[in-house]
Scaffold this active site. Sequence first.
Site, mmCIF file in Angstrom:
data_model
loop_
_atom_site.group_PDB
_atom_site.id
_atom_site.type_symbol
_atom_site.label_atom_id
_atom_site.label_comp_id
_atom_site.label_asym_id
_atom_site.label_seq_id
_atom_site.Cartn_x
_atom_site.Cartn_y
_atom_site.Cartn_z
ATOM 1 N N GLU A 236 49.067 5.996 90.985
ATOM 2 C CA GLU A 236 48.666 7.169 90.210
ATOM 3 C C GLU A 236 47.625 6.725 89.190
ATOM 4 O OE1 GLU A 236 51.716 10.294 88.908
ATOM 5 O OE2 GLU A 236 51.316 9.197 87.062
ATOM 6 N N ARG A 329 68.859 16.852 85.836
ATOM 7 C CA ARG A 329 70.097 16.652 85.074
ATOM 8 C C ARG A 329 69.861 17.095 83.640
ATOM 9 N NH1 ARG A 329 68.231 12.405 82.079
ATOM 10 N NH2 ARG A 329 66.942 10.846 83.137
#
Length: 485
Positions: A236, A329
Amino acid sequence: MNLSSSLSLKNEADPILGQNLSMTPNQSTGLRKTPELFRKVLIANRGEIALRVIRACRELGIATVAVYSTADEHSLHVKLADEAVCIGPPHSKLSYLNIASVLSAADITGADAVHPGYGFLSENAEFARLCGECEMTFIGPTPANIRSMGEKTQARAIARAAQVPLLPGTLSAVPGVEAALEEAEKIGYPVILKAAAGGGGRGIHIVYNSQQLIGSFDRVSSEAGAAFGNSAMYLEKYCESPRHVEIQVLCDKYGNRIALGERDCTIQRRHQKILEECPSPILDPQLRQTMCEAALKLCASVDYENVGTVEFLVDNRDKKYYFMEMNTRIQVEHPVTEMVTGIDLIKEQIRAAAGFPLKLKQSDIKVQSHSIECRINAEDPEKFAPSPGKIVGLHLPGGFGVRVDSFVYDQYKVVPFYDSMIAKLIVHAPTRADAIIKMRQALDEFVVEGIKTNIPFHKKILASKKFRDADYDTHFLEEFLPKYE
């Protein structure tokens, strides 16, 4: 009073549960059923997040089961839960990460739901699937959600398809160093070598030229395999002056989705968050809305359920934002969002998992104040080395707008086997400047004797002019540490 009576009374008094929720659709069967809260929740975690879930369950009239390793026998979550089951020795692979032991504990105690907290098994799709097979509800997103967003290259591809902005990079893992070199030339140095299965700031390595890439690829790949069970790497483009800004989302089983604003997590050491705040001091209302819309668009593309956090990098120079990853989460830093919105995210998690539709609308989310969280770690504030041991004196700060989420107490022995965080200190005030003043005062009141903590380090950060002026990026501590030391 028995448990069934307690449930009945508390459910009737709940203003959200008391609304007309009958005849809601069940997606898996197409039938209509009335949602019901769980009878008993097993918390597959330890420390302050286990206590946080226990308290939320108690307010909802739900019984709780704590699990613990032999090292945590005297931990507060073991003392405060309705039941507690030892699941193994100190090493987390033999206890908190032991799926068979956790599910066995849930089975023998009759739990009908499992809350994973954060870390450990919270983003383990197989664990979520097995909970369902054992007829227990996993309080979190679906296994498909966890799988699709947990593998970083797949998450990038999903974000691309959903037209969420991405930094230039590969959409699949690179098979070896030769392919990595070829892709890096296309992207342009510097690039980040990232573990496809990484997360939590781990599995990241910055390279500035081809020689560094050749020299580090195999080592970083091996480290990823050892840490995550997956050695796949992708590339990236490296954003040289980034802010780390994440969007909190809340979704039910029926396609209702809301964004609860952002958290700025830019203050990090070695990609690990240290201090978080809400709202971000660099986002204007238009950029905030745009990023929230992008996060919800991503959630819609995978039919996301329950809470989640979509993480972005915001370029300090031009304020353009780029998708980084999604955490499927509850986050460590969720309290700052709770403080500025007045919404209990753990309760909302439990209700959503139980099948209750959201009663909150996007228009209900108002952020007109400021909250800061400092992670209090048991570590030497100069060497940043863990400092386990017995706490022989403890004074927690208090006052209006001050919250401490912690599991330690006087004479508690901090064990060396797990993360060094022992508390989260959260403050809430009308403005950022007020919140900084309040946090500095709270840190002055926070006394832990017998072990070393990073409280002095937090004091230095908050006293920094660059921090007070919000003039920094993720490199702040790299520049700040030499002055501090």
